[in-house]
Design a protein around this motif. Structure first.
Motif, short mmCIF file in Angstrom:
data_model
loop_
_atom_site.label_atom_id
_atom_site.label_comp_id
_atom_site.label_asym_id
_atom_site.label_seq_id
_atom_site.Cartn_x
_atom_site.Cartn_y
_atom_site.Cartn_z
N ARG A 136 0.84 -1.19 0.00
CA ARG A 136 0.00 0.00 0.00
C ARG A 136 0.88 1.24 0.00
NH1 ARG A 136 0.24 -1.76 5.31
NH2 ARG A 136 0.56 -0.18 6.90
N ASP A 137 0.35 2.31 -0.57
CA ASP A 137 1.09 3.57 -0.65
C ASP A 137 0.87 4.35 0.63
OD1 ASP A 137 2.57 5.69 -1.47
OD2 ASP A 137 1.14 6.43 -2.93
N ASP A 138 1.47 3.88 1.70
CA ASP A 138 1.28 4.48 3.01
C ASP A 138 2.49 5.36 3.33
OD1 ASP A 138 1.12 5.00 5.78
OD2 ASP A 138 -0.16 3.25 6.05
N GLU A 139 2.25 6.67 3.43
CA GLU A 139 3.36 7.59 3.65
C GLU A 139 4.07 7.32 4.97
OE1 GLU A 139 4.33 12.38 3.56
OE2 GLU A 139 2.26 11.68 3.54
N ILE A 140 3.33 6.88 5.98
CA ILE A 140 3.96 6.60 7.27
C ILE A 140 4.99 5.49 7.12
CG2 ILE A 140 3.57 5.71 9.60
CD1 ILE A 140 0.83 7.06 9.55
N ASP A 141 4.61 4.39 6.42
CA ASP A 141 5.56 3.32 6.19
C ASP A 141 6.76 3.82 5.40
OD1 ASP A 141 4.17 1.43 7.53
OD2 ASP A 141 3.33 0.44 5.77
N ARG A 142 6.50 4.62 4.37
CA ARG A 142 7.58 5.08 3.49
C ARG A 142 8.57 5.95 4.27
NH1 ARG A 142 4.68 6.18 -0.47
NH2 ARG A 142 4.10 8.31 0.00
N VAL A 143 8.06 6.90 5.00
CA VAL A 143 8.93 7.80 5.75
C VAL A 143 9.67 7.05 6.85
CG1 VAL A 143 8.97 9.79 7.31
CG2 VAL A 143 7.58 9.86 5.23
N LEU A 144 8.97 6.15 7.55
CA LEU A 144 9.62 5.38 8.59
C LEU A 144 10.74 4.53 8.01
CD1 LEU A 144 9.87 4.36 11.48
CD2 LEU A 144 8.05 2.71 11.01
N GLY A 145 10.47 3.89 6.87
CA GLY A 145 11.50 3.07 6.25
C GLY A 145 12.72 3.87 5.87
N ILE A 146 12.52 5.03 5.30
CA ILE A 146 13.64 5.87 4.90
C ILE A 146 14.40 6.37 6.12
CG2 ILE A 146 14.22 8.10 3.85
CD1 ILE A 146 11.90 7.53 1.87
N GLU A 147 13.69 6.74 7.17
CA GLU A 147 14.37 7.24 8.36
C GLU A 147 15.16 6.12 9.05
OE1 GLU A 147 11.36 9.19 10.66
OE2 GLU A 147 11.53 11.04 9.50
N LEU A 148 14.75 4.88 8.85
CA LEU A 148 15.53 3.76 9.38
C LEU A 148 16.75 3.46 8.54
CD1 LEU A 148 12.72 1.27 10.44
CD2 LEU A 148 14.30 2.47 11.96
N GLY A 149 16.83 4.03 7.35
CA GLY A 149 18.01 3.84 6.53
C GLY A 149 17.79 3.15 5.21
N ALA A 150 16.53 3.00 4.77
CA ALA A 150 16.28 2.43 3.45
C ALA A 150 16.72 3.42 2.38
CB ALA A 150 14.80 2.09 3.28
N ASP A 151 17.09 2.88 1.21
CA ASP A 151 17.59 3.73 0.13
C ASP A 151 16.51 4.10 -0.88
OD1 ASP A 151 20.74 3.77 0.39
OD2 ASP A 151 20.06 1.77 0.96
#
Length: 237
Positions: free
Chosen positions: A86-101
Protein backbone atom coordinates in the motif's frame (compact mmCIF):
# COMPACT_ATOMS: atom_id res chain seq x y z
CA UNK A 1 31.75 -10.03 -10.62
CA UNK A 2 27.94 -10.35 -10.74
CA UNK A 3 26.11 -8.53 -7.98
CA UNK A 4 23.87 -10.56 -5.66
CA UNK A 5 20.40 -9.35 -4.71
CA UNK A 6 18.37 -10.76 -1.83
CA UNK A 7 14.65 -10.78 -2.66
CA UNK A 8 12.65 -11.05 0.59
CA UNK A 9 8.88 -11.37 0.11
CA UNK A 10 6.32 -13.87 1.38
CA UNK A 11 4.61 -14.00 -2.04
CA UNK A 12 6.37 -16.62 -4.23
CA UNK A 13 4.89 -15.09 -7.38
CA UNK A 14 6.49 -11.70 -6.64
CA UNK A 15 9.80 -13.38 -5.86
CA UNK A 16 9.63 -15.28 -9.15
CA UNK A 17 8.90 -12.10 -11.12
CA UNK A 18 11.79 -10.22 -9.55
CA UNK A 19 14.25 -13.11 -9.77
CA UNK A 20 13.48 -13.47 -13.49
CA UNK A 21 13.82 -9.71 -14.14
CA UNK A 22 17.05 -9.46 -12.14
CA UNK A 23 18.54 -12.48 -13.93
CA UNK A 24 17.83 -10.80 -17.28
CA UNK A 25 19.76 -7.78 -15.98
CA UNK A 26 22.75 -10.01 -15.17
CA UNK A 27 22.26 -10.09 -11.40
CA UNK A 28 22.42 -13.12 -9.13
CA UNK A 29 19.63 -13.60 -6.59
CA UNK A 30 18.87 -15.18 -3.23
CA UNK A 31 15.32 -15.61 -1.95
CA UNK A 32 13.77 -15.35 1.51
CA UNK A 33 10.11 -15.96 2.34
CA UNK A 34 9.94 -14.13 5.68
CA UNK A 35 11.78 -11.62 7.84
CA UNK A 36 13.77 -14.10 9.88
CA UNK A 37 14.97 -15.87 6.74
CA UNK A 38 15.95 -12.50 5.27
CA UNK A 39 18.14 -11.65 8.26
CA UNK A 40 19.79 -15.06 8.13
CA UNK A 41 20.41 -14.74 4.38
CA UNK A 42 22.07 -11.34 4.77
CA UNK A 43 24.47 -12.64 7.42
CA UNK A 44 25.18 -15.86 5.50
CA UNK A 45 25.61 -14.45 1.99
CA UNK A 46 26.36 -10.70 2.38
CA UNK A 47 24.27 -9.62 -0.64
CA UNK A 48 24.97 -6.37 -2.45
CA UNK A 49 21.38 -5.15 -1.99
CA UNK A 50 18.18 -6.29 -0.25
CA UNK A 51 14.71 -5.98 -1.75
CA UNK A 52 12.57 -6.06 1.36
CA UNK A 53 8.79 -6.43 1.58
CA UNK A 54 7.29 -4.55 4.52
CA UNK A 55 4.44 -6.96 5.28
CA UNK A 56 6.10 -10.33 5.93
CA UNK A 57 5.40 -13.07 8.51
CA UNK A 58 7.66 -13.89 11.45
CA UNK A 59 9.25 -10.43 11.26
CA UNK A 60 8.11 -7.47 9.16
CA UNK A 61 10.38 -5.55 6.84
CA UNK A 62 10.57 -2.49 9.10
CA UNK A 63 12.00 -4.63 11.92
CA UNK A 64 14.38 -6.40 9.52
CA UNK A 65 15.66 -2.99 8.37
CA UNK A 66 16.03 -1.81 11.97
CA UNK A 67 18.05 -4.90 12.88
CA UNK A 68 20.23 -4.71 9.78
CA UNK A 69 21.11 -1.09 10.47
CA UNK A 70 22.09 -2.13 13.99
CA UNK A 71 24.72 -4.55 12.70
CA UNK A 72 28.38 -3.65 12.32
CA UNK A 73 30.35 -3.95 9.10
CA UNK A 74 29.09 -4.45 5.56
CA UNK A 75 25.89 -6.24 6.63
CA UNK A 76 24.74 -3.15 8.48
CA UNK A 77 25.40 -0.90 5.48
CA UNK A 78 23.74 -3.09 2.83
CA UNK A 79 21.48 -0.98 0.56
CA UNK A 80 17.75 -1.64 1.08
CA UNK A 81 14.85 -1.13 -1.33
CA UNK A 82 11.44 -1.48 0.31
CA UNK A 83 8.34 -3.02 -1.26
CA UNK A 84 4.91 -2.27 0.17
CA UNK A 85 1.41 -3.45 -0.68
CA UNK A 86 0.00 0.00 0.00
CA UNK A 87 1.09 3.57 -0.65
CA UNK A 88 1.28 4.48 3.01
CA UNK A 89 3.36 7.59 3.65
CA UNK A 90 3.96 6.60 7.27
CA UNK A 91 5.56 3.32 6.19
CA UNK A 92 7.58 5.08 3.49
CA UNK A 93 8.93 7.80 5.75
CA UNK A 94 9.62 5.38 8.59
CA UNK A 95 11.50 3.07 6.25
CA UNK A 96 13.64 5.87 4.90
CA UNK A 97 14.37 7.24 8.36
CA UNK A 98 15.53 3.76 9.38
CA UNK A 99 18.01 3.84 6.53
CA UNK A 100 16.28 2.43 3.45
CA UNK A 101 17.59 3.73 0.13
CA UNK A 102 14.41 3.61 -1.93
CA UNK A 103 10.76 2.54 -1.85
CA UNK A 104 8.41 0.94 -4.42
CA UNK A 105 4.67 0.41 -3.98
CA UNK A 106 2.84 -2.70 -5.20
CA UNK A 107 1.67 -3.35 -7.83
CA UNK A 108 4.91 -2.42 -9.57
CA UNK A 109 6.69 -2.89 -12.86
CA UNK A 110 9.62 -5.34 -12.53
CA UNK A 111 11.52 -3.11 -14.95
CA UNK A 112 11.08 -0.15 -12.58
CA UNK A 113 12.35 -2.18 -9.63
CA UNK A 114 15.39 -3.32 -11.65
CA UNK A 115 16.07 0.28 -12.73
CA UNK A 116 15.99 1.48 -9.14
CA UNK A 117 18.24 -1.39 -8.04
CA UNK A 118 20.75 -0.63 -10.78
CA UNK A 119 20.79 3.05 -9.79
CA UNK A 120 21.57 2.14 -6.18
CA UNK A 121 24.24 -0.37 -7.24
CA UNK A 122 25.96 2.24 -9.42
CA UNK A 123 26.25 4.51 -6.41
CA UNK A 124 27.44 1.63 -4.24
CA UNK A 125 30.12 0.80 -6.81
CA UNK A 126 31.58 4.26 -6.41
CA UNK A 127 30.41 5.58 -9.79
CA UNK A 128 27.55 7.93 -8.97
CA UNK A 129 26.43 10.51 -11.53
CA UNK A 130 27.07 13.31 -9.06
CA UNK A 131 30.75 14.03 -9.70
CA UNK A 132 31.93 10.75 -11.18
CA UNK A 133 35.27 12.16 -12.31
CA UNK A 134 36.24 13.36 -8.83
CA UNK A 135 37.52 10.82 -6.35
CA UNK A 136 39.58 13.08 -4.08
CA UNK A 137 38.15 13.55 -0.58
CA UNK A 138 35.76 16.48 -0.26
CA UNK A 139 36.47 18.70 2.75
CA UNK A 140 34.35 21.54 4.06
CA UNK A 141 34.88 22.81 7.59
CA UNK A 142 34.78 19.81 9.90
CA UNK A 143 33.12 17.64 7.30
CA UNK A 144 35.09 15.21 5.14
CA UNK A 145 33.72 12.83 2.51
CA UNK A 146 35.93 10.02 1.20
CA UNK A 147 34.49 9.41 -2.26
CA UNK A 148 36.51 6.26 -2.90
CA UNK A 149 35.56 4.61 0.38
CA UNK A 150 32.05 6.14 0.62
CA UNK A 151 32.84 7.24 4.16
CA UNK A 152 31.76 10.44 5.91
CA UNK A 153 33.41 11.91 8.99
CA UNK A 154 32.93 14.92 11.26
CA UNK A 155 35.99 16.35 12.99
CA UNK A 156 37.78 13.07 12.26
CA UNK A 157 35.05 10.82 13.71
CA UNK A 158 33.17 8.54 11.27
CA UNK A 159 29.45 9.13 10.68
CA UNK A 160 27.79 6.01 9.19
CA UNK A 161 25.55 6.87 6.23
CA UNK A 162 23.47 4.87 3.81
CA UNK A 163 24.35 5.01 0.12
CA UNK A 164 21.57 7.48 -0.63
CA UNK A 165 22.44 9.71 2.32
CA UNK A 166 26.08 9.79 1.23
CA UNK A 167 25.03 10.58 -2.34
CA UNK A 168 22.92 13.54 -1.24
CA UNK A 169 25.65 14.95 0.98
CA UNK A 170 28.25 14.42 -1.74
CA UNK A 171 26.05 16.27 -4.22
CA UNK A 172 25.85 19.28 -1.89
CA UNK A 173 29.53 19.17 -0.91
CA UNK A 174 30.72 19.03 -4.53
CA UNK A 175 29.22 22.52 -5.09
CA UNK A 176 28.96 24.04 -1.59
CA UNK A 177 27.75 27.47 -2.73
CA UNK A 178 24.94 26.09 -4.91
CA UNK A 179 21.37 25.67 -3.69
CA UNK A 180 19.95 22.42 -5.07
CA UNK A 181 16.25 21.94 -5.60
CA UNK A 182 14.84 18.58 -4.59
CA UNK A 183 14.35 17.75 -8.27
CA UNK A 184 18.01 18.56 -8.98
CA UNK A 185 19.14 16.28 -6.17
CA UNK A 186 16.99 13.47 -7.53
CA UNK A 187 18.45 14.00 -11.02
CA UNK A 188 22.01 13.91 -9.64
CA UNK A 189 21.36 10.69 -7.75
CA UNK A 190 19.21 8.76 -10.22
CA UNK A 191 19.23 10.58 -13.56
CA UNK A 192 16.45 12.69 -15.11
CA UNK A 193 12.90 11.36 -14.99
CA UNK A 194 13.38 9.01 -12.04
CA UNK A 195 10.22 8.75 -9.95
CA UNK A 196 11.15 9.77 -6.40
CA UNK A 197 8.99 12.20 -4.44
CA UNK A 198 10.21 15.45 -2.89
CA UNK A 199 9.11 14.12 0.50
CA UNK A 200 11.55 11.24 0.09
CA UNK A 201 14.45 13.70 -0.26
CA UNK A 202 13.17 15.64 2.76
CA UNK A 203 13.17 12.42 4.81
CA UNK A 204 16.73 11.60 3.80
CA UNK A 205 17.87 15.12 4.69
CA UNK A 206 16.14 14.89 8.07
CA UNK A 207 17.90 11.59 8.65
CA UNK A 208 21.27 13.12 7.69
CA UNK A 209 20.77 16.02 10.07
CA UNK A 210 19.89 13.65 12.89
CA UNK A 211 23.01 11.55 12.38
CA UNK A 212 25.32 14.56 12.28
CA UNK A 213 23.53 16.18 15.23
CA UNK A 214 24.38 13.08 17.26
CA UNK A 215 28.01 13.63 16.22
CA UNK A 216 27.84 17.23 17.46
CA UNK A 217 27.22 18.91 14.10
CA UNK A 218 24.31 21.31 13.79
CA UNK A 219 25.04 23.14 10.51
CA UNK A 220 25.74 20.47 7.92
CA UNK A 221 22.77 21.14 5.62
CA UNK A 222 21.07 24.48 5.14
CA UNK A 223 17.45 24.83 3.98
CA UNK A 224 16.50 27.62 1.59
CA UNK A 225 12.74 28.01 1.91
CA UNK A 226 10.91 27.45 -1.34
CA UNK A 227 14.10 26.47 -3.17
CA UNK A 228 15.88 23.48 -1.67
CA UNK A 229 19.08 22.63 0.15
CA UNK A 230 22.75 23.52 0.16
CA UNK A 231 25.75 22.58 2.25
CA UNK A 232 25.98 24.45 5.54
CA UNK A 233 29.03 26.07 7.11
CA UNK A 234 30.05 22.75 8.73
CA UNK A 235 31.78 24.58 11.55
CA UNK A 236 29.50 24.11 14.58
CA UNK A 237 30.14 21.40 17.12
Amino acid sequence: MPRTILVADDDPHIRQLLVFALAKAGLDTIEAEDGEAALAAVEAHAPDLVVLDINMPRMDGIEVCRRLRGLNGECGDVPILFLSSRDDEIDRVLGIELGADDYVTKPFSPREVVARIMAILRRTAGHPPVVADATAPLKHGRLMLDSDGWQASWAGAPVPLTVTEFGILRTLAAMPSKVFSREAIIDRLHGPGFAVTDRTIDSHVRNLRGKFARAGAEDVIETRAGIGYRLGACSAG
